[in-house]
Design a protein around this motif. Structure first.
Motif, PDB file in Angstrom:
ATOM      1  N   ALA A 192       0.841  -1.201   0.000  1.00 55.03           N
ATOM      2  CA  ALA A 192       0.000   0.000   0.000  1.00 55.03           C
ATOM      3  C   ALA A 192       0.871   1.244   0.000  1.00 55.03           C
ATOM      4  CB  ALA A 192      -0.946   0.005   1.191  1.00 55.03           C
ATOM      5  N   ALA A 193       1.824   1.321  -0.930  1.00 51.53           N
ATOM      6  CA  ALA A 193       2.687   2.492  -1.036  1.00 51.53           C
ATOM      7  C   ALA A 193       1.844   3.684  -1.483  1.00 51.53           C
ATOM      8  CB  ALA A 193       3.812   2.216  -2.031  1.00 51.53           C
ATOM      9  N   PRO A 194       2.253   4.944  -1.156  1.00 50.42           N
ATOM     10  CA  PRO A 194       3.487   5.293  -0.461  1.00 50.42           C
ATOM     11  C   PRO A 194       3.319   5.463   1.047  1.00 50.42           C
ATOM     12  CG  PRO A 194       2.507   7.261  -1.364  1.00 50.42           C
ATOM     13  CD  PRO A 194       1.584   6.131  -1.733  1.00 50.42           C
ATOM     14  N   GLU A 195       2.105   5.396   1.595  1.00 53.01           N
ATOM     15  CA  GLU A 195       1.878   5.593   3.027  1.00 53.01           C
ATOM     16  C   GLU A 195       1.111   4.392   3.580  1.00 53.01           C
ATOM     17  OE1 GLU A 195      -0.069   9.301   3.630  1.00 53.01           O
ATOM     18  OE2 GLU A 195       1.635  10.493   2.941  1.00 53.01           O
ATOM     19  N   PRO A 196       1.807   3.270   3.765  1.00 51.72           N
ATOM     20  CA  PRO A 196       1.100   2.034   4.114  1.00 51.72           C
ATOM     21  C   PRO A 196       0.351   2.112   5.433  1.00 51.72           C
ATOM     22  CG  PRO A 196       3.483   1.772   4.301  1.00 51.72           C
ATOM     23  CD  PRO A 196       3.252   3.053   3.595  1.00 51.72           C
ATOM     24  N   LEU A 197       0.885   2.811   6.427  1.00 48.36           N
ATOM     25  CA  LEU A 197       0.242   2.810   7.737  1.00 48.36           C
ATOM     26  C   LEU A 197      -1.030   3.647   7.780  1.00 48.36           C
ATOM     27  CD1 LEU A 197       3.355   2.896  10.070  1.00 48.36           C
ATOM     28  CD2 LEU A 197       1.877   0.966   9.519  1.00 48.36           C
ATOM     29  N   SER A 198      -1.313   4.369   6.697  1.00 47.37           N
ATOM     30  CA  SER A 198      -2.582   5.080   6.589  1.00 47.37           C
ATOM     31  C   SER A 198      -3.644   4.260   5.870  1.00 47.37           C
ATOM     32  CB  SER A 198      -2.373   6.404   5.834  1.00 47.37           C
ATOM     33  OG  SER A 198      -1.462   7.242   6.519  1.00 47.37           O
ATOM     34  N   PRO A 200      -6.304   1.302   5.413  1.00 46.65           N
ATOM     35  CA  PRO A 200      -7.116   0.456   6.303  1.00 46.65           C
ATOM     36  C   PRO A 200      -6.749  -1.021   6.233  1.00 46.65           C
ATOM     37  CG  PRO A 200      -8.510   2.043   5.161  1.00 46.65           C
ATOM     38  CD  PRO A 200      -7.151   2.132   4.530  1.00 46.65           C
ATOM     39  N   GLY A 201      -6.411  -1.510   5.023  1.00 45.86           N
ATOM     40  CA  GLY A 201      -6.047  -2.911   4.898  1.00 45.86           C
ATOM     41  C   GLY A 201      -4.756  -3.245   5.624  1.00 45.86           C
ATOM     42  N   VAL A 202      -3.807  -2.336   5.583  1.00 49.26           N
ATOM     43  CA  VAL A 202      -2.537  -2.538   6.283  1.00 49.26           C
ATOM     44  C   VAL A 202      -2.758  -2.493   7.795  1.00 49.26           C
ATOM     45  CG1 VAL A 202      -0.262  -1.531   6.725  1.00 49.26           C
ATOM     46  CG2 VAL A 202      -1.124  -1.715   4.378  1.00 49.26           C
ATOM     47  N   ARG A 203      -3.529  -1.520   8.253  1.00 50.15           N
ATOM     48  CA  ARG A 203      -3.824  -1.427   9.681  1.00 50.15           C
ATOM     49  C   ARG A 203      -4.536  -2.687  10.174  1.00 50.15           C
ATOM     50  NH1 ARG A 203      -4.156   3.762  12.078  1.00 50.15           N
ATOM     51  NH2 ARG A 203      -6.125   3.208  13.094  1.00 50.15           N
ATOM     52  N   SER A 204      -5.454  -3.207   9.387  1.00 55.86           N
ATOM     53  CA  SER A 204      -6.141  -4.433   9.763  1.00 55.86           C
ATOM     54  C   SER A 204      -5.182  -5.612   9.831  1.00 55.86           C
ATOM     55  CB  SER A 204      -7.264  -4.718   8.755  1.00 55.86           C
ATOM     56  OG  SER A 204      -7.920  -5.935   9.057  1.00 55.86           O
ATOM     57  N   ALA A 205      -4.236  -5.666   8.879  1.00 47.07           N
ATOM     58  CA  ALA A 205      -3.241  -6.740   8.888  1.00 47.07           C
ATOM     59  C   ALA A 205      -2.392  -6.684  10.151  1.00 47.07           C
ATOM     60  CB  ALA A 205      -2.362  -6.646   7.646  1.00 47.07           C
ATOM     61  N   TYR A 206      -1.969  -5.491  10.539  1.00 46.91           N
ATOM     62  CA  TYR A 206      -1.157  -5.368  11.751  1.00 46.91           C
ATOM     63  C   TYR A 206      -1.974  -5.645  13.007  1.00 46.91           C
ATOM     64  CZ  TYR A 206       2.922  -3.783   9.188  1.00 46.91           C
ATOM     65  OH  TYR A 206       4.005  -3.730   8.352  1.00 46.91           O
TER      66      TYR A 206
END
Length: 225
Positions: A192-198, A200-206
């Motif tokens: 989810a470049a360039p701001e992965p931590l923003s 939703p899918g990345v946040r859900s994964a973490y």
């Protein structure tokens, strides 16, 4: 204390350190995320950019040395991770005693994550010598997997066995990954470049990875809800 480690630079260690720290914080845990990659420090910068911690600019970040020299236990918040940057003069600081002092300064029921250097140098080994366990991070490129497997072997020799693997920037995970590292895959983080931590899918994964860490390691150690 968990060392977030991998074989290659750019494998996703820093993003995973902050992503997992933020996810644990969402579960109510008082979390410390500390930069152990003193040659290429970027944990505090990423934290400031994503607003994952309370500081507003990289220049305002406390360092590991600041936190330790303050004396006593580090005061933490349950609303956001406490992010500690690299020392301002790293060559004047002995890494292993510094990480050990940090471990002593953090309350025993607070998760501590160390964003480790890449490779197999003495600098990369220092946080593995002090941490209790490690979390491996790797993309699915052949060279990255090979180097991450070397890091896992070094970690085991240093009595810092892997809790599991995070597969970064992947759409799926082949069945053989867990066998390659002889530990479970705790989660897959989408690209989810360039701001992965923003994203939703990345946040859900973490969030899922944090839940797995709590289940496997932290349920009786950490203050989580």
């Amino acid at each position: 204390m968990i060392a977030v480690a991998g074989g290659k630079g750019g494998s996703g260690k820093t993003t995973t350190t902050l992503g997992v720290a933020d996810a644990l914080s969402r579960r109510g845990a008082p979390v410390v995320a500390a930069d152990a990659d003193w040659d290429l420090p970027n944990l505090a910068r990423l934290a400031a950019e994503t607003r994952a911690a309370s500081m507003t600019a990289p220049d305002s970040d406390p360092t590991l040395v600041d936190a330790i020299h303050a004396g006593g236990e580090i005061r933490l918040t349950r609303s956001a991770p406490t992010v500690l940057g690299a020392p301002k003069a790293p060559r004047d600081v002995d890494a292993c005693p510094t990480f050990a002092a940090l471990d002593d300064a953090v309350p025993t029921d607070a998760p501590t994550l160390l964003d480790c250097p890449a490779g197999a140098s003495p600098d990369a080994a220092a946080p593995l010598r002090v941490a209790d366990r490690c979390l491996l991070v790797t993309p699915l490129r052949r060279a990255a997997l090979r180097d991450a497997a070397k890091t896992a072997a070094i970690a085991r020799r240093l009595d810092c066995p892997p809790l599991g693997v995070v597969v970064a920037r992947a759409d799926s995970v082949p069945d053989g990954v867990a066998g390659l590292f002889d530990c479970p895959v705790l989660g897959r983080v989408p690209d989810a470049a360039p701001e992965p931590l923003s994203d939703p899918g990345v946040r859900s994964a973490y969030d899922g990875i944090a839940d797995a860490l709590v289940t496997r390691y932290g349920s009786k150690r950490w203050r989580v809800s």
